[in-house]
Enzyme design. Structure first.
Site, short mmCIF file in Angstrom:
data_model
loop_
_atom_site.label_atom_id
_atom_site.label_comp_id
_atom_site.label_asym_id
_atom_site.label_seq_id
_atom_site.Cartn_x
_atom_site.Cartn_y
_atom_site.Cartn_z
N LYS A 195 -14.40 1.71 11.80
CA LYS A 195 -14.65 2.76 12.80
C LYS A 195 -13.55 2.74 13.87
O LYS A 195 -12.58 2.01 13.77
CB LYS A 195 -16.03 2.56 13.42
CG LYS A 195 -17.18 2.62 12.42
CD LYS A 195 -17.34 4.00 11.85
CE LYS A 195 -18.64 4.24 11.12
NZ LYS A 195 -18.95 3.34 10.02
C1 LIG Z 1 -22.62 8.22 9.89
C2 LIG Z 1 -22.98 6.78 9.96
N1 LIG Z 1 -24.16 6.45 10.53
C3 LIG Z 1 -24.55 5.16 10.63
C4 LIG Z 1 -23.77 4.13 10.15
C5 LIG Z 1 -24.25 2.72 10.25
O1 LIG Z 1 -23.43 1.92 11.02
P1 LIG Z 1 -23.37 0.32 10.78
O2 LIG Z 1 -22.61 0.09 9.54
O3 LIG Z 1 -22.69 -0.18 12.01
O4 LIG Z 1 -24.79 -0.13 10.69
C6 LIG Z 1 -22.54 4.43 9.58
C7 LIG Z 1 -21.68 3.34 9.09
O5 LIG Z 1 -21.15 3.25 8.06
C8 LIG Z 1 -22.14 5.78 9.46
O6 LIG Z 1 -20.98 6.12 8.88
#
Ligand SMILES: Cc1ncc(COP(=O)(O)O)c(C=O)c1O
Length: 396
Positions: A195
């Protein structure tokens, strides 16, 4: 790499260029080392400092740090009171967490189709899916492009719904000049290494509502109303668990990395936009390759850069093009298999093909290309050369 390039010759690159990558510098390492030498490894002063810096940056009143983007979304669903019987409207063109968070709370995700140009949730279709059980909308800023928040907020206001932004792709972006993070009742972020900023795992929720902040702080700490530092200050050992919460805390170690990374965000987003612009210009000349549409009232944060293949102009499937690009040393990916097509959702909620035809058709043609701030112009040239080469070889 042992795969042959598509023309049997030398691949464009020897080593695979990933689609995303963190950028950790000496300042980040020093900041983390300092915390390692301090008294606080878990919830210390760095948590508040990171929350404050983050809220200021996105022009929100408050920010609540949590353990990852998924727990941010779960915490948001808890805060707004989603429970069994409630429906929440969500885009299928996203990572599973955007919908899973609704199910964690016993709610029902209502998958709603996206706009064919941008693949962002379509406000008109959102309104058509509202029932007396609908409680919230989760808008996903897919690829880093903010959704049409004015239109979504108008729908939410007309029906008394809460608007939650899954802004995990869009930190540093803005809509009509207003930063992502200040555009919905609650906005959720992820600091996974691919990210915009990285804390290992990490997440944040921003809001202007102090009651929601209070609920979220309790939820991320087992449902307990005080943290150990407050108790220490009060000279008390008493604590009360008032609701079923989780351990979703982000550590001081991670928060200090987040503070250090955040300082570089504006520069990094600018670099992502430069890379995207070079891609846009190059692909405008390849008929079989279409970049995603970008609205003219947004600043796109470009977590991801996708192309859609015009398969009618190619003698190859997406899968073949994908393999050919990999063989050229380009770490392509696909974002995403529409969530309603996953076996869990089909079995539990009876979803499946036909529910969101625009997302389903787009999925068949999508390829994600590398984009991350530390990429050089030469890396970008390799990506463009490989796409050009593959499109040429497979041209119908
Ligand atoms: C659109 C979206 N929402 C939620 C998440 C979840 O984030 P995390 O991987 O930090 O739990 C991601 C991560 O890949 C994502 O791309």
């Amino acid at each position: 790499m042992d795969t042959l390039a598509i023309d049997g010759g030398k691949p464009v690159r020897k080593n695979l260029l990933p689609y995303g990558h963190q950028w950790i510098d000496e300042a980040d390492i020093q900041a983390v080392a300092e915390v390692l030498r301090s008294d606080w490894l878990t919830t210390g002063p760095k948590v508040h400092e990171f929350e404050q810096a983050f809220a200021d940056l996105v022009r929100a009143k408050e920010a609540v740090a949590v353990s990852n983007g998924t727990s941010a979304l779960h915490t948001a669903m808890y805060a707004v009171g989603i429970g069994p019987g409630d429906e929440v409207i969500v885009s299928p063109m996203t990572f599973a967490s955007s919908a899973n968070c609704i199910v964690f709370q016993g709610g029902t995700p209502v998958f709603t189709d996206v706009h064919p140009g941008t693949l962002l949730i379509d406000p008109a279709q959102v309104e058509a899916k509202i029932t007396p059980r609908t409680k919230a909308i989760i808008a996903v800023d897919y690829s880093g492009q903010p959704c049409d928040y004015d239109a979504l907020q108008a729908v939410a206001n007309r029906h008394g719904l809460i608007l939650v932004a899954d802004a995990c792709h869009a930190l540093g972006g803005s809509y009509k000049g207003q930063p992502v993070g200040s555009l919905a009742n609650l906005s959720c972020f992820s600091f996974h290494p691919v990210k915009h900023i990285a804390t290992g795992e990490g997440g944040m929720i921003t809001t202007d509502d102090p009651d929601l902040v209070q609920r979220m702080r309790v939820f991320r700490n087992h449902g307990i109303t005080t943290d150990h530092r407050q108790r220490e200050r009060q000279g008390s050992w008493l604590y009360e668990m008032v609701d079923l919460g989780y351990n979703y805390r982000l550590t001081d170690l991670q928060c200090t990395l987040g503070i250090s990374q955040l300082r570089k965000l504006p520069k990094w987003v600018k670099r992502r936009q430069e890379i995207a612009q070079r891609y846009d210009e190059a692909f405008a000349e390849i008929p079989a390759v279409e970049p995603l549409g970008v609205r003219n009232d947004v600043s796109h944060a470009y977590h991801l850069y996708m192309i859609q293949l015009d398969l009618a102009q190619l003698q190859a499937t997406r899968s073949k093009v994908f393999s050919a690009l990999r063989a050229e040393g380009i770490g392509v990916n696909v974002h995403y298999i529409p969530v309603h097509l996953h076996p869990f959702y089909r079995e539990r909620f009876g979803t499946g093909p036909g529910l969101c035809p625009v997302a389903e058709a787009a999925y068949e043609r999508l390829i994600t290309l590398p984009i991350f701030p530390q990429m050089s112009d030469d890396d970008g040239d390799d990506v463009m050369a490989a796409v050009r080469k593959v499109a040429e070889v497979y041209k119908r």
